[in-house]
Write a protein that holds these residues in place. Structure first.
Motif, PDB file in Angstrom:
ATOM      1  N   LEU A 132       0.842  -1.192   0.000  1.00  0.00           N
ATOM      2  CA  LEU A 132       0.000   0.000   0.000  1.00  0.00           C
ATOM      3  C   LEU A 132       0.876   1.240   0.000  1.00  0.00           C
ATOM      4  CD1 LEU A 132      -2.661  -1.084   2.640  1.00  0.00           C
ATOM      5  CD2 LEU A 132      -2.808  -1.226   0.156  1.00  0.00           C
ATOM      6  N   GLY A 133       0.459   2.218  -0.743  1.00  0.00           N
ATOM      7  CA  GLY A 133       1.181   3.484  -0.815  1.00  0.00           C
ATOM      8  C   GLY A 133       0.240   4.645  -0.610  1.00  0.00           C
ATOM      9  N   PRO A 134       0.113   5.526  -1.611  1.00  0.00           N
ATOM     10  CA  PRO A 134      -0.803   6.663  -1.501  1.00  0.00           C
ATOM     11  C   PRO A 134      -2.246   6.193  -1.336  1.00  0.00           C
ATOM     12  CG  PRO A 134       0.706   6.934  -3.355  1.00  0.00           C
ATOM     13  CD  PRO A 134       0.870   5.531  -2.871  1.00  0.00           C
ATOM     14  N   PRO A 135      -3.120   7.046  -0.799  1.00  0.00           N
ATOM     15  CA  PRO A 135      -4.529   6.674  -0.640  1.00  0.00           C
ATOM     16  C   PRO A 135      -5.131   6.166  -1.945  1.00  0.00           C
ATOM     17  CG  PRO A 135      -4.080   8.751   0.472  1.00  0.00           C
ATOM     18  CD  PRO A 135      -2.842   8.406  -0.290  1.00  0.00           C
ATOM     19  N   ARG A 136      -5.965   5.165  -1.828  1.00  0.00           N
ATOM     20  CA  ARG A 136      -6.570   4.531  -3.004  1.00  0.00           C
ATOM     21  C   ARG A 136      -8.005   5.017  -3.190  1.00  0.00           C
ATOM     22  NH1 ARG A 136      -3.787  -0.440  -4.238  1.00  0.00           N
ATOM     23  NH2 ARG A 136      -5.700  -1.290  -5.138  1.00  0.00           N
ATOM     24  N   ASP A 137      -8.454   5.043  -4.426  1.00  0.00           N
ATOM     25  CA  ASP A 137      -9.833   5.400  -4.726  1.00  0.00           C
ATOM     26  C   ASP A 137     -10.751   4.214  -4.453  1.00  0.00           C
ATOM     27  OD1 ASP A 137      -9.093   7.934  -5.601  1.00  0.00           O
ATOM     28  OD2 ASP A 137      -8.791   7.243  -7.671  1.00  0.00           O
ATOM     29  N   ARG A 138     -11.981   4.536  -4.078  1.00  0.00           N
ATOM     30  CA  ARG A 138     -12.992   3.496  -3.924  1.00  0.00           C
ATOM     31  C   ARG A 138     -13.596   3.185  -5.287  1.00  0.00           C
ATOM     32  NH1 ARG A 138     -12.569   6.310   0.537  1.00  0.00           N
ATOM     33  NH2 ARG A 138     -12.990   5.371   2.584  1.00  0.00           N
ATOM     34  N   VAL A 139     -13.681   1.899  -5.613  1.00  0.00           N
ATOM     35  CA  VAL A 139     -14.252   1.468  -6.885  1.00  0.00           C
ATOM     36  C   VAL A 139     -15.466   0.599  -6.577  1.00  0.00           C
ATOM     37  CG1 VAL A 139     -13.867   0.196  -9.015  1.00  0.00           C
ATOM     38  CG2 VAL A 139     -11.996   1.514  -7.999  1.00  0.00           C
ATOM     39  N   THR A 140     -16.647   1.066  -6.991  1.00  0.00           N
ATOM     40  CA  THR A 140     -17.868   0.301  -6.745  1.00  0.00           C
ATOM     41  C   THR A 140     -18.652   0.189  -8.052  1.00  0.00           C
ATOM     42  OG1 THR A 140     -18.984   2.335  -6.033  1.00  0.00           O
ATOM     43  CG2 THR A 140     -18.063   0.927  -4.313  1.00  0.00           C
ATOM     44  N   PRO A 141     -19.047  -1.019  -8.429  1.00  0.00           N
ATOM     45  CA  PRO A 141     -19.870  -1.197  -9.636  1.00  0.00           C
ATOM     46  C   PRO A 141     -21.215  -0.495  -9.488  1.00  0.00           C
ATOM     47  CG  PRO A 141     -18.955  -3.289  -8.862  1.00  0.00           C
ATOM     48  CD  PRO A 141     -18.717  -2.290  -7.775  1.00  0.00           C
ATOM     49  N   ASP A 142     -21.872  -0.256 -10.600  1.00  0.00           N
ATOM     50  CA  ASP A 142     -23.196   0.362 -10.571  1.00  0.00           C
ATOM     51  C   ASP A 142     -24.139  -0.446  -9.693  1.00  0.00           C
ATOM     52  OD1 ASP A 142     -22.328   2.320 -12.270  1.00  0.00           O
ATOM     53  OD2 ASP A 142     -23.165   1.389 -14.088  1.00  0.00           O
ATOM     54  N   GLY A 143     -24.853   0.262  -8.839  1.00  0.00           N
ATOM     55  CA  GLY A 143     -25.845  -0.371  -7.990  1.00  0.00           C
ATOM     56  C   GLY A 143     -25.305  -0.923  -6.691  1.00  0.00           C
ATOM     57  N   VAL A 144     -23.965  -0.870  -6.497  1.00  0.00           N
ATOM     58  CA  VAL A 144     -23.361  -1.412  -5.283  1.00  0.00           C
ATOM     59  C   VAL A 144     -22.837  -0.282  -4.410  1.00  0.00           C
ATOM     60  CG1 VAL A 144     -21.565  -2.908  -4.335  1.00  0.00           C
ATOM     61  CG2 VAL A 144     -22.749  -3.559  -6.444  1.00  0.00           C
ATOM     62  N   GLU A 145     -23.130  -0.346  -3.135  1.00  0.00           N
ATOM     63  CA  GLU A 145     -22.680   0.646  -2.159  1.00  0.00           C
ATOM     64  C   GLU A 145     -22.067  -0.090  -0.964  1.00  0.00           C
ATOM     65  OE1 GLU A 145     -24.603   3.834   1.050  1.00  0.00           O
ATOM     66  OE2 GLU A 145     -25.900   2.750  -0.380  1.00  0.00           O
ATOM     67  N   VAL A 146     -20.957   0.424  -0.456  1.00  0.00           N
ATOM     68  CA  VAL A 146     -20.322  -0.157   0.722  1.00  0.00           C
ATOM     69  C   VAL A 146     -20.186   0.923   1.777  1.00  0.00           C
ATOM     70  CG1 VAL A 146     -18.256  -1.265   1.657  1.00  0.00           C
ATOM     71  CG2 VAL A 146     -19.064  -1.862  -0.633  1.00  0.00           C
ATOM     72  N   ARG A 147     -20.526   0.602   3.017  1.00  0.00           N
ATOM     73  CA  ARG A 147     -20.408   1.574   4.094  1.00  0.00           C
ATOM     74  C   ARG A 147     -20.070   0.884   5.402  1.00  0.00           C
ATOM     75  NH1 ARG A 147     -26.805   2.800   3.555  1.00  0.00           N
ATOM     76  NH2 ARG A 147     -27.637   1.159   4.909  1.00  0.00           N
ATOM     77  N   ARG A 148     -19.400   1.604   6.281  1.00  0.00           N
ATOM     78  CA  ARG A 148     -19.123   1.075   7.606  1.00  0.00           C
ATOM     79  C   ARG A 148     -20.418   1.036   8.410  1.00  0.00           C
ATOM     80  NH1 ARG A 148     -13.736   3.196  10.555  1.00  0.00           N
ATOM     81  NH2 ARG A 148     -14.599   1.703  12.064  1.00  0.00           N
ATOM     82  N   THR A 149     -20.465   0.109   9.369  1.00  0.00           N
ATOM     83  CA  THR A 149     -21.683  -0.034  10.161  1.00  0.00           C
ATOM     84  C   THR A 149     -21.341  -0.258  11.621  1.00  0.00           C
ATOM     85  OG1 THR A 149     -23.721  -1.310  10.442  1.00  0.00           O
ATOM     86  CG2 THR A 149     -21.788  -2.524   9.719  1.00  0.00           C
ATOM     87  N   ASP A 150     -22.192   0.302  12.484  1.00  0.00           N
ATOM     88  CA  ASP A 150     -22.130   0.028  13.916  1.00  0.00           C
ATOM     89  C   ASP A 150     -23.189  -0.987  14.336  1.00  0.00           C
ATOM     90  OD1 ASP A 150     -20.008   1.827  14.400  1.00  0.00           O
ATOM     91  OD2 ASP A 150     -21.406   3.514  14.452  1.00  0.00           O
ATOM     92  N   ASP A 151     -23.976  -1.448  13.371  1.00  0.00           N
ATOM     93  CA  ASP A 151     -25.034  -2.417  13.639  1.00  0.00           C
ATOM     94  C   ASP A 151     -24.412  -3.817  13.641  1.00  0.00           C
ATOM     95  OD1 ASP A 151     -27.235  -4.089  13.708  1.00  0.00           O
ATOM     96  OD2 ASP A 151     -28.446  -2.798  12.408  1.00  0.00           O
ATOM     97  N   VAL A 152     -23.885  -4.211  14.779  1.00  0.00           N
ATOM     98  CA  VAL A 152     -23.177  -5.491  14.866  1.00  0.00           C
ATOM     99  C   VAL A 152     -24.119  -6.649  14.550  1.00  0.00           C
ATOM    100  CG1 VAL A 152     -21.868  -7.032  16.373  1.00  0.00           C
ATOM    101  CG2 VAL A 152     -21.516  -4.562  16.513  1.00  0.00           C
TER     102      VAL A 152
END
Length: 270
Positions: free
Chosen positions: A118-138
């Protein structure tokens, strides 16, 4: 250039793995509160027993701190009615493998360790219709990951072990207790999968990624991987463990991961 893994890098990764297993096992002991289980240091690695049938019941990190004396470890596992499982890197001291195979340990499987510098910050790549997010809902995260693992992908070498749903949920809960960051993936607004990662000594350890069967082959794993890598600021290395020849291995190699080494999985009934 492909990432080259020498003995020093393998030792660093194995130390991080042993630490994660030990801390997750200790979290299981706190959750249970019954005084059962153990974590023992052994030749630079760790031996741990969390609870019956747990994926944390193993010896990790051997082969970089001398040839171990396993009498105490074997006795501890025997007291809990559990076989001893050792995961041994191919870059470990060959004397350890010789010791194990001449003392009743049998080879049952392999797993692959892959890494990405890993080096410089990486871009987020998400296909159409897909979303990723952090969650506190264990609870939701546990349910999604457990449901996904319940129907394993058929590509590649099958795992030598399978875990009850409750065991998977407990293991993921214990991971959360030791700092594993939790992510949910949604596809067209529906929960489709989940994953996590933890930082140990500058290594982003990618853990527990799984996709519900109805959403597989639609880029969910790619999106989960991309988002976690983008969030791994301050790390110089990302590591993931997969079954040999699996879809998970194919996915991470497409994202630039290199196969660093293989772990042999050996078991002794005691």
């Amino acid at each position: 250039m492909p990432l080259f893994c020498d003995i020093a890098l393998a030792e660093r990764i194995e130390r991080a793995e042993a630490r994660l297993m030990a801390e997750a096992c200790e979290a299981a002991h706190r959750r249970r509160g019954d005084g059962r289980g153990f974590v023992l240091p052994v030749a630079g690695g760790s031996a741990s027993f969390a609870e019956p049938d747990s994926p944390f019941n193993k010896v990790a990190g051997l082969g970089f701190g001398g040839v171990p004396v396993l009498d105490e470890v074997e006795a501890a596992f025997a007291e809990h009615g559990s076989p001893v499982q050792v995961e041994l890197s191919q870059l470990a001291d060959p004397a350890v493998g010789e010791q194990l195979t001449t003392h009743g340990y049998r080879l049952v499987s392999f797993e692959n360790v892959l890494g990405l510098a890993l080096g410089p910050p990486r871009d987020r790549v998400t296909p159409d219709g897909v979303e990723v997010r952090r969650t506190d809902d264990v609870g939701l995260w546990l349910a999604v990951v457990a449901d996904s693992f319940a129907e394993a992908d058929s590509q590649g070498v099958a795992s030598h072990e399978a875990f009850p749903r409750e065991t998977i949920e407990n293991a993921m809960r214990d991971f959360a207790a030791v700092g594993v960051r939790r992510y949910l993936a949604l596809r067209n607004g529906q929960v489709a999968g989940g994953g996590g990662f933890r930082v140990t000594d500058g290594i982003a350890q990618l853990t527990g990624a799984a996709t519900l069967p109805a959403h597989r082959r639609h880029g969910v794993q790619t999106a989960l991987l991309s988002t976690r890598l983008a969030d791994a600021e301050g790390c110089d290395l990302a590591v993931v463990t997969t079954q040999p020849g699996s879809k998970s291995q194919e996915n991470v190699q497409r994202q630039g991961f290199d196969l660093l080494y293989t772990r042999a999985i050996l078991i002794k009934d005691v």
